[in-house]
Write a protein that holds these residues in place. Structure first.
Motif, mmCIF file in Angstrom:
data_model
loop_
_atom_site.group_PDB
_atom_site.id
_atom_site.type_symbol
_atom_site.label_atom_id
_atom_site.label_comp_id
_atom_site.label_asym_id
_atom_site.label_seq_id
_atom_site.Cartn_x
_atom_site.Cartn_y
_atom_site.Cartn_z
ATOM 1 N N ARG A 126 33.951 23.473 45.848
ATOM 2 C CA ARG A 126 34.564 23.571 47.176
ATOM 3 C C ARG A 126 34.614 22.182 47.829
ATOM 4 N NH1 ARG A 126 35.459 27.032 51.559
ATOM 5 N NH2 ARG A 126 34.905 26.104 53.559
ATOM 6 N N PRO A 127 35.801 21.776 48.365
ATOM 7 C CA PRO A 127 35.931 20.439 48.907
ATOM 8 C C PRO A 127 35.479 20.292 50.352
ATOM 9 C CG PRO A 127 38.047 21.500 48.915
ATOM 10 C CD PRO A 127 37.085 22.453 48.267
ATOM 11 N N ARG A 128 35.370 21.370 51.089
ATOM 12 C CA ARG A 128 35.024 21.275 52.499
ATOM 13 C C ARG A 128 33.635 21.851 52.749
ATOM 14 N NH1 ARG A 128 40.184 21.527 56.082
ATOM 15 N NH2 ARG A 128 41.682 20.688 54.616
ATOM 16 N N GLY A 129 33.008 21.371 53.798
ATOM 17 C CA GLY A 129 31.688 21.882 54.149
ATOM 18 C C GLY A 129 30.625 21.487 53.153
ATOM 19 N N THR A 130 30.768 20.292 52.561
ATOM 20 C CA THR A 130 29.818 19.834 51.556
ATOM 21 C C THR A 130 28.805 18.895 52.197
ATOM 22 O OG1 THR A 130 31.554 19.950 49.896
ATOM 23 C CG2 THR A 130 29.596 18.719 49.319
ATOM 24 N N PHE A 131 27.538 19.163 51.987
ATOM 25 C CA PHE A 131 26.463 18.329 52.520
ATOM 26 C C PHE A 131 26.122 17.254 51.501
ATOM 27 C CE2 PHE A 131 26.331 21.870 55.228
ATOM 28 C CZ PHE A 131 25.532 21.600 56.321
ATOM 29 N N ARG A 132 26.155 15.999 51.919
ATOM 30 C CA ARG A 132 25.883 14.888 51.006
ATOM 31 C C ARG A 132 24.463 14.928 50.473
ATOM 32 N NH1 ARG A 132 28.499 9.583 53.889
ATOM 33 N NH2 ARG A 132 30.640 10.335 53.917
ATOM 34 N N GLN A 133 23.530 15.315 51.324
ATOM 35 C CA GLN A 133 22.118 15.312 50.942
ATOM 36 C C GLN A 133 21.866 16.211 49.731
ATOM 37 O OE1 GLN A 133 19.510 16.518 54.108
ATOM 38 N NE2 GLN A 133 17.674 16.080 52.943
ATOM 39 N N PHE A 134 22.577 17.327 49.656
ATOM 40 C CA PHE A 134 22.365 18.288 48.573
ATOM 41 C C PHE A 134 23.479 18.265 47.538
ATOM 42 C CE2 PHE A 134 20.475 20.141 52.440
ATOM 43 C CZ PHE A 134 19.158 20.163 52.038
ATOM 44 N N GLY A 135 24.666 17.816 47.923
ATOM 45 C CA GLY A 135 25.814 17.859 47.011
ATOM 46 C C GLY A 135 26.331 19.266 46.834
ATOM 47 N N LEU A 136 26.050 20.125 47.818
ATOM 48 C CA LEU A 136 26.445 21.533 47.737
ATOM 49 C C LEU A 136 27.216 21.931 48.986
ATOM 50 C CD1 LEU A 136 23.037 23.018 46.568
ATOM 51 C CD2 LEU A 136 25.010 22.571 45.143
ATOM 52 N N ALA A 137 28.014 22.983 48.849
ATOM 53 C CA ALA A 137 28.732 23.523 49.996
ATOM 54 C C ALA A 137 27.751 24.295 50.870
ATOM 55 C CB ALA A 137 29.862 24.425 49.536
#
Length: 101
Positions: A69-80
């Motif tokens: 998923r390209p949106r709502g991704t947290f950099r700290q976790f690399g997850l949506a």
């Protein structure tokens, strides 16, 4: 789940950025250096333009490592955000708990 082609496109961009990273930073530094002559700076700008378009790091898109998923991704976790919530409630992300006050 994102289309496999979109995920592959991002991987291709990532590889291009890694391949040209040193050259890109070198040319960028020359182009931004005010102490250099105008001819050198112009040559560096032309060199940047000759690099592949997808070699520019700003063309990369952060995607969820699980779903793509390209949106709502947290950099700290690399997850949506949805996957973070799901994994946090399951206790699979260490140190993350549900807030309560």
């Amino acid at each position: 789940m994102a289309k496999a082609a979109l995920i592959q496109r991002e991987l291709k961009r990532k590889n291009l950025v890694e391949k040209y990273a040193a050259k890109h930073t070198e040319l960028k530094a020359i182009a931004n250096d005010a102490k250099r002559s105008d001819e050198e700076r112009e040559a560096a700008r032309l060199g940047l333009q000759k690099l592949p378009r997808n070699a520019n790091p700003t063309r990369q898109r952060n995607r969820c490592a699980i779903t793509g998923r390209p949106r709502g991704t947290f950099r700290q976790f690399g997850l949506a955000r949805a996957k973070i919530r799901e994994l946090a409630f399951a206790g699979d992300i260490p140190g993350v708990t549900k807030a309560s006050w």
